[in-house]
Each structure stands twice: as C-alpha cells, then as structure tokens.
Design a protein around this motif. Structure first.
Motif, PDB file in Angstrom:
ATOM      1  N   TYR A 239      15.053   5.178  -3.358  1.00 40.42           N
ATOM      2  CA  TYR A 239      13.640   5.407  -3.645  1.00 40.42           C
ATOM      3  C   TYR A 239      13.097   6.487  -2.714  1.00 40.42           C
ATOM      4  O   TYR A 239      13.510   6.611  -1.562  1.00 40.42           O
ATOM      5  N   ARG A 240      12.146   7.253  -3.227  1.00 45.95           N
ATOM      6  CA  ARG A 240      11.417   8.220  -2.429  1.00 45.95           C
ATOM      7  C   ARG A 240      10.056   7.588  -2.121  1.00 45.95           C
ATOM      8  O   ARG A 240       9.268   7.320  -3.014  1.00 45.95           O
ATOM      9  N   VAL A 241       9.786   7.345  -0.830  1.00 47.99           N
ATOM     10  CA  VAL A 241       8.665   6.478  -0.460  1.00 47.99           C
ATOM     11  C   VAL A 241       7.629   7.235   0.355  1.00 47.99           C
ATOM     12  O   VAL A 241       7.959   8.005   1.270  1.00 47.99           O
ATOM     13  N   SER A 242       6.367   6.972   0.024  1.00 48.65           N
ATOM     14  CA  SER A 242       5.240   7.438   0.827  1.00 48.65           C
ATOM     15  C   SER A 242       4.205   6.315   0.879  1.00 48.65           C
ATOM     16  O   SER A 242       4.067   5.534  -0.068  1.00 48.65           O
ATOM     17  N   GLY A 243       3.495   6.250   2.006  1.00 52.66           N
ATOM     18  CA  GLY A 243       2.463   5.226   2.104  1.00 52.66           C
ATOM     19  C   GLY A 243       1.935   5.085   3.508  1.00 52.66           C
ATOM     20  O   GLY A 243       2.422   5.711   4.457  1.00 52.66           O
ATOM     21  N   LYS A 244       0.917   4.244   3.619  1.00 55.12           N
ATOM     22  CA  LYS A 244       0.294   3.977   4.907  1.00 55.12           C
ATOM     23  C   LYS A 244      -0.006   2.484   4.977  1.00 55.12           C
ATOM     24  O   LYS A 244      -0.523   1.903   4.020  1.00 55.12           O
TER      25      LYS A 244
ATOM     26  N   THR B 107      -1.103  -5.383  21.766  1.00 53.22           N
ATOM     27  CA  THR B 107      -0.124  -5.646  20.708  1.00 53.22           C
ATOM     28  C   THR B 107       0.338  -4.392  19.974  1.00 53.22           C
ATOM     29  O   THR B 107       1.248  -4.472  19.145  1.00 53.22           O
ATOM     30  N   GLY B 108      -0.278  -3.248  20.252  1.00 56.01           N
ATOM     31  CA  GLY B 108       0.130  -2.024  19.563  1.00 56.01           C
ATOM     32  C   GLY B 108       0.119  -2.179  18.053  1.00 56.01           C
ATOM     33  O   GLY B 108       1.014  -1.688  17.356  1.00 56.01           O
ATOM     34  N   SER B 109      -0.915  -2.846  17.529  1.00 51.87           N
ATOM     35  CA  SER B 109      -0.973  -3.156  16.090  1.00 51.87           C
ATOM     36  C   SER B 109      -1.514  -1.964  15.304  1.00 51.87           C
ATOM     37  O   SER B 109      -2.548  -2.046  14.621  1.00 51.87           O
ATOM     38  N   HIS B 110      -0.784  -0.868  15.376  1.00 51.18           N
ATOM     39  CA  HIS B 110      -1.246   0.396  14.811  1.00 51.18           C
ATOM     40  C   HIS B 110      -0.910   0.530  13.330  1.00 51.18           C
ATOM     41  O   HIS B 110      -0.105  -0.231  12.775  1.00 51.18           O
ATOM     42  N   THR B 111      -1.498   1.541  12.719  1.00 51.34           N
ATOM     43  CA  THR B 111      -1.133   1.948  11.368  1.00 51.34           C
ATOM     44  C   THR B 111       0.170   2.746  11.417  1.00 51.34           C
ATOM     45  O   THR B 111       0.413   3.500  12.359  1.00 51.34           O
ATOM     46  N   ILE B 112       1.013   2.548  10.408  1.00 47.84           N
ATOM     47  CA  ILE B 112       2.196   3.400  10.273  1.00 47.84           C
ATOM     48  C   ILE B 112       2.069   4.207   8.982  1.00 47.84           C
ATOM     49  O   ILE B 112       1.480   3.750   7.997  1.00 47.84           O
ATOM     50  N   ARG B 113       2.621   5.409   9.018  1.00 43.66           N
ATOM     51  CA  ARG B 113       2.572   6.300   7.864  1.00 43.66           C
ATOM     52  C   ARG B 113       3.981   6.808   7.579  1.00 43.66           C
ATOM     53  O   ARG B 113       4.708   7.204   8.498  1.00 43.66           O
ATOM     54  N   VAL B 114       4.338   6.796   6.306  1.00 36.63           N
ATOM     55  CA  VAL B 114       5.637   7.317   5.860  1.00 36.63           C
ATOM     56  C   VAL B 114       5.372   8.353   4.775  1.00 36.63           C
ATOM     57  O   VAL B 114       4.565   8.117   3.866  1.00 36.63           O
TER      58      VAL B 114
ATOM     59  N   THR C 192       0.824  -1.212   0.000  1.00 34.43           N
ATOM     60  CA  THR C 192       0.000   0.000   0.000  1.00 34.43           C
ATOM     61  C   THR C 192       0.858   1.263   0.000  1.00 34.43           C
ATOM     62  O   THR C 192       0.371   2.336   0.343  1.00 34.43           O
ATOM     63  N   GLY C 193       2.109   1.129  -0.389  1.00 35.70           N
ATOM     64  CA  GLY C 193       2.985   2.287  -0.490  1.00 35.70           C
ATOM     65  C   GLY C 193       3.518   2.455  -1.904  1.00 35.70           C
ATOM     66  O   GLY C 193       3.494   1.525  -2.721  1.00 35.70           O
ATOM     67  N   LYS C 194       3.989   3.660  -2.210  1.00 37.30           N
ATOM     68  CA  LYS C 194       4.601   3.953  -3.494  1.00 37.30           C
ATOM     69  C   LYS C 194       6.065   4.288  -3.280  1.00 37.30           C
ATOM     70  O   LYS C 194       6.405   5.079  -2.397  1.00 37.30           O
ATOM     71  N   ALA C 195       6.932   3.698  -4.104  1.00 35.60           N
ATOM     72  CA  ALA C 195       8.374   3.963  -4.045  1.00 35.60           C
ATOM     73  C   ALA C 195       8.820   4.489  -5.410  1.00 35.60           C
ATOM     74  O   ALA C 195       8.866   3.735  -6.389  1.00 35.60           O
ATOM     75  N   HIS C 196       9.102   5.777  -5.465  1.00 33.90           N
ATOM     76  CA  HIS C 196       9.528   6.397  -6.711  1.00 33.90           C
ATOM     77  C   HIS C 196      11.052   6.283  -6.834  1.00 33.90           C
ATOM     78  O   HIS C 196      11.792   6.757  -5.966  1.00 33.90           O
TER      79      HIS C 196
ATOM     80  N   ASN D 239       5.770  -3.363   2.181  1.00 31.86           N
ATOM     81  CA  ASN D 239       5.838  -3.537   0.733  1.00 31.86           C
ATOM     82  C   ASN D 239       5.374  -2.287   0.002  1.00 31.86           C
ATOM     83  O   ASN D 239       4.443  -1.595   0.440  1.00 31.86           O
ATOM     84  N   THR D 240       6.021  -2.039  -1.119  1.00 27.39           N
ATOM     85  CA  THR D 240       5.701  -0.875  -1.951  1.00 27.39           C
ATOM     86  C   THR D 240       5.671  -1.290  -3.419  1.00 27.39           C
ATOM     87  O   THR D 240       6.316  -2.261  -3.822  1.00 27.39           O
ATOM     88  N   ILE D 241       4.932  -0.530  -4.195  1.00 19.27           N
ATOM     89  CA  ILE D 241       4.952  -0.662  -5.649  1.00 19.27           C
ATOM     90  C   ILE D 241       5.960   0.347  -6.197  1.00 19.27           C
ATOM     91  O   ILE D 241       5.951   1.526  -5.793  1.00 19.27           O
TER      92      ILE D 241
END
Length: 349
Positions: free
Chosen positions: A119-124, A177-184, A109-113, A140-142
């Motif tokens: 790579y320049r990466v953003s995603g959640k 478990t602290g199973s949170h979302t991470i954002r980059v 669910t992330g993009k890696a340019h 994982n990123t596309i």
C-alpha cells in the motif's frame, strides 16, 4: 509490583520527564531492562507474560511514582495486544528487540492506496504517546482500490524513518508522554506490515490477547488514575502537615477530616477495582466471562477513575496557594490525573 530501587529511579527522573517532555535515555534503558514495555509478550520474545490483574498493579505503581512514566508504561505495553494480529515472522522481527515499543493511534485518519504487494500510505494521526522513542508506529487507515474508497480498514506498521513527528503535545498534564502527532507521506508499506485488528495470524498469544479490548483498555487506564489518585492524596497529606504551622486550628481540623474522608472513599474504590479485575480475569480463564460481567467491569473502571478524580477535586481548593504552583508535586498529580481521566474509554459522555 515495583522494586524499591526502581521506584527511586523513576522518582529521581520525574522533574526531568516533566521539563523535557519525554523519558531521559537512562530511564528508557531501565524500562527496557525491566521489560516494562513488554508486559504482555511471551518470554520467548523477551516479555514478562503478565496477567491483566498483575499488570494493573504495575500501571498503578508506575503512575504513582510518575504520571507520565506510568502512562507510557501502560501505552507501551498496550501495543503488545497486536501480537496475534501480525504475521508470525513480522511479530518476531518487530517485538524481539529489547527496545521494541509501539506508538500509534486507533483513529482511521490515513489513506492506504492498494498497490502490488502493499500500500502507498499518507496520513496524520494525533496523540501518539511515546513517539520520541518508538521503534515502530501503528495507525489505522482506510483502504483505497483503483482510486475508490472502500469500507475496509487496516492498521499499518511504520518504521521511524517513514514518520515525521509533529511536536504538538501541549496538554495540562502528562506533559512527559511525548503524545505528539505523527505524519506519514507517500510511504510504501508491504502487505505483511499491515494487519486487521479482528484477524489472528499466529499462535504466539497469551490469555490476555483474547481478553476484550475495550475492557482491557478501561482496566489499564483506570489503574493509571488510581496510581495518580494515590499520589495526589499522599502529596496532599504532606502539604497539610507542612501548613499546620501557618493555619489556624479550625482550618487544620477541617482539612484533615476531609482528607481522611476522601482517603477512605479512595481506598474502597481501589479495592473494589482490583477485586473486579481479578474476578473477570478468572472468569475469562475458565470461559465464563459474558457481556453482563464485562459491562459491570466497565462500570467499575469508570467509577473508580471518577472517584479518584473527585477525591482530588474535593481536596484541592482546601490546600492553599502552594497547590496552584505547577512545580508543586500535588499540582502535578492533580493535572496528570485530570488528563488521564479524559481518555475516551473512561469518559462516560
């Protein structure tokens, strides 16, 4: 597989884990000292180099003592499976520290340019168990090149200072478990901190690293469910004993009979599970593990987790009002078991 002292430490922290949503610092330190997040790393990286059957006992035992702790032990150790996919230099740098533990997600669910040297990466990414204390994150990123999406996928390794943790884990169980979302957002990741899960880049691996990933995961999560199932049945027995002074003879007899019936079902499923894992592990070591045997192992893992959950369901409504209180140990074991069993690797649908 756990010492009596370690079991007591985990049990004593159980309420705090549930209330705070993560592991307390002193228990984390114990986990590092016991190498519980390094079960599948070689000894040269401070690991315990366990076989899959031995690790399954650890996952089951830690989950029996505390569902969230057992889940985190399982997830944290599962991150060891990426060892061979990293470059040797990165693997040693990232896994060698005593507090090394991965949190992350397999969803792309992330993009890696692509840029020069990285790579320049953003995603959640959602459901990143262990996020509050992870020393690194993988996701994982596309890959995008020249402004166009490709069909290439790579996993990126993020450092904690590149990651925003969105505290959104609010499930019915496994609350600690602290199973949170991470954002980059717009993070530069050097090429050597990315990898492909189907590419081997070093020779540091153990036999477990070549065991098929799907069945590895099913074994791991089924072991968690069995640990939680065993905990539920033990707590149900305690609750029934306490209720005998309040219940009439007919209700006591019926509930005790049902408990014994479900305990027998559970014990058989547990034994079949461990036998199945041992058999396929031996076949893996001698090179005779085939797709049919793997399919059979998958079926055993799903069946054992289903039986553990169904045993709890059969008993829960017979346990009275005490069982519906979230502060009740039997209630927590029930909630944790249902939550663990929802994982996609165990869900037949």
């Amino acid at each position: 597989m756990l010492s009596e002292d370690l079991s007591k430490i985990i049990l004593s922290a159980s309420s705090e884990i549930e209330q705070t949503g993560t592991l307390p610092d002193d228990l984390l330190q114990v986990a590092y000292e016991e190498q519980l997040f390094k079960l599948f790393l070689p000894k040269e990286l401070g690991g315990r180099a366990l076989s899959l059957p031995d690790a399954a006992h650890v996952f089951k035992d830690t989950s029996f003592n505390d569902g969230s702790f057992g889940w985190l032990t399982t997830i944290g150790s599962g991150g060891n499976l990426f060892l061979e996919n990293m470059t040797e230099a990165q693997a040693k740098e990232l896994y060698l520290p005593a507090n090394a533990v991965i949190a992350g997600s397999g969803y792309a669910t992330g993009k890696a340019h692509a840029e020069k040297n990285g790579y320049r990466v953003s995603g959640k990414w959602r459901f990143c168990s262990g996020a509050p204390y992870a020393s690194m994150f993988t996701a994982n990123t596309i890959i995008w090149r020249d402004g166009k999406e490709t069909d290439e996928m790579r996993a990126c390794i993020f450092m904690p200072d590149q990651v925003e943790i969105v505290e959104d884990w609010n499930a019915m169980g496994l609350k600690g478990t602290g199973s949170h979302t991470i954002r980059v957002k717009d993070a530069f990741i050097p090429h050597d901190r990315t990898f492909s899960v189907i590419e081997t880049q070093n020779a540091l691996g153990l036999p477990v690293h070549s065991f098929p990933f799907v069945q590895f995961s099913q074994v791991s999560f089924a072991a968690v469910c069995l640990g939680l199932g065993a905990r539920f049945l033990e707590e149900a027995h305690k609750l029934i004993e306490q209720a005998k002074s309040r219940w009439d003879a007919e209700k006591i007899a019926g509930t005790v009979s049902l408990l014994e019936e479900q305990q027998e079902r559970f014990n058989l499923a547990e034994q079949l599970f461990h036998n199945a894992v041992e058999r396929r592990w031996d076949m893996h070591l001698n090179g005779s593990l085939d797709d049919h045997e793997l399919d059979q192992l998958s079926a055993v893992c799903m069946e054992s987790s289903d039986i553990a959950t169904d045993c709890a369901v059969q008993l829960f409504r017979r346990l009275g009002m005490q069982a519906v209180l979230e502060t009740s140990p039997v209630n927590r074991a029930f909630r944790d078991l249902w939550t663990a069993g929802q994982h996609g690797f165990l869900n037949r649908s």
